[in-house]
Design a protein around this motif. Structure first.
Motif, PDB file in Angstrom:
ATOM      1  N   LEU A   1      34.040  40.653  43.224  1.00 14.63           N
ATOM      2  CA  LEU A   1      32.661  40.178  43.192  1.00 14.63           C
ATOM      3  C   LEU A   1      31.859  41.030  44.160  1.00 14.63           C
ATOM      4  N   CYS A   2      30.827  41.703  43.634  1.00 16.35           N
ATOM      5  CA  CYS A   2      30.004  42.600  44.451  1.00 16.35           C
ATOM      6  C   CYS A   2      30.868  43.655  45.147  1.00 16.35           C
ATOM      7  N   GLY A   3      31.911  44.125  44.437  1.00 14.49           N
ATOM      8  CA  GLY A   3      32.745  45.185  44.964  1.00 14.49           C
ATOM      9  C   GLY A   3      33.848  44.736  45.897  1.00 14.49           C
ATOM     10  N   CYS A   4      33.925  43.436  46.178  1.00  8.77           N
ATOM     11  CA  CYS A   4      34.946  42.931  47.105  1.00  8.77           C
ATOM     12  C   CYS A   4      35.960  42.076  46.346  1.00  8.77           C
TER      13      CYS A   4
ATOM     14  N   VAL B   1      34.730  42.432  33.358  1.00 15.52           N
ATOM     15  CA  VAL B   1      35.395  41.698  34.436  1.00 15.52           C
ATOM     16  C   VAL B   1      36.094  42.725  35.325  1.00 15.52           C
ATOM     17  N   PRO B   2      35.463  43.123  36.437  1.00 14.37           N
ATOM     18  CA  PRO B   2      36.109  44.103  37.330  1.00 14.37           C
ATOM     19  C   PRO B   2      37.192  43.445  38.173  1.00 14.37           C
ATOM     20  N   GLN B   3      38.274  44.191  38.378  1.00  9.30           N
ATOM     21  CA  GLN B   3      39.403  43.673  39.141  1.00  9.30           C
ATOM     22  C   GLN B   3      40.031  44.805  39.944  1.00  9.30           C
ATOM     23  N   VAL B   4      40.889  44.438  40.872  1.00 13.34           N
ATOM     24  CA  VAL B   4      41.659  45.419  41.637  1.00 13.34           C
ATOM     25  C   VAL B   4      43.084  44.909  41.729  1.00 13.34           C
TER      26      VAL B   4
END
Length: 202
Positions: free
Chosen positions: A123-126, A101-104
């Motif tokens: 999502l998709c880097g955004c 789960v990628p996050q920023v």
């Protein structure tokens, strides 16, 4: 129960707020709004947002129910004043499918302590147009562990993490005790298991 009282180096950062709570049907502690922090310099606040940690106990979000080998990696981006979060786990068993789960995340601009983070899934880097609040409730001088809590609606979530894949049972119980002082319900906390090799000492 008292409202969140995040700490750094064992010192309380937020004044307790007399916010009444009830126990919802979900079994989570009800969300509470913390008091505003007292003025304090947070010169080293990026340190907690850099490096890898292993999750040892949680009040889980839906995607991480039944997770094993639960880890997070934080990478601080000094130029953009933000950090990326890579949350990974094996789903259902030690050798289950690896989920990520990628996050920023950002430090809340109104929080001089650096203990209130705002984190968005990507999502998709955004980054998605929502920033969930995460409170750093307890962290020692050496950043060897971190207790993080979050309120979303009427539900509360919790993560107890260390910099190592193994933790002594007594130490973990002490950290769970600390989390419970913030109003988290002990019977809602789930311990996590890891089977990754322990790195050799240098």
């Amino acid at each position: 129960l008292a409202a969140f009282t995040p700490r750094v180096d064992g010192l309380p950062l937020l004044q307790p707020a007399p916010v009444p709570r009830r126990r919802p049907a979900s079994g989570h502690a009800e969300a509470a709004v913390p008091a505003r922090p007292r003025p304090h310099a947070a010169e080293d606040r990026p340190a907690a947002a850099d490096g890898a940690v292993d999750v040892h106990a949680v009040i889980p979000t839906y995607p991480e129910v039944g997770a094993y080998n639960e880890t997070e990696r934080y990478d601080w981006d000094a130029a953009r004043r933000r950090f990326t979060v890579t949350f990974e786990f094996n789903s259902g068993s030690f050798d289950g499918p690896l989920r990520a789960v990628p996050q920023v995340g950002w430090f809340d601009a109104d929080d001089s302590f650096g203990t209130l983070w705002r984190v968005s899934p990507t999502l998709c880097g955004c980054a998605l147009p929502v920033k969930f609040p995460y409170y750093i409730l307890d962290v020692p001088d050496d950043y060897s562990h971190m207790i993080v809590g979050s309120n979303v609606g009427s539900s509360s979530y919790l993560w107890i993490m260390t910099r190592a894949p193994r933790v002594e049972p007594a130490r973990l119980e002490a950290m769970i005790d600390t989390a419970c002082t913030f109003g988290f319900l002990r019977d809602a906390i789930r311990k996590r298991e890891h089977d990754r090799p322990v790195p050799a000492l240098e």
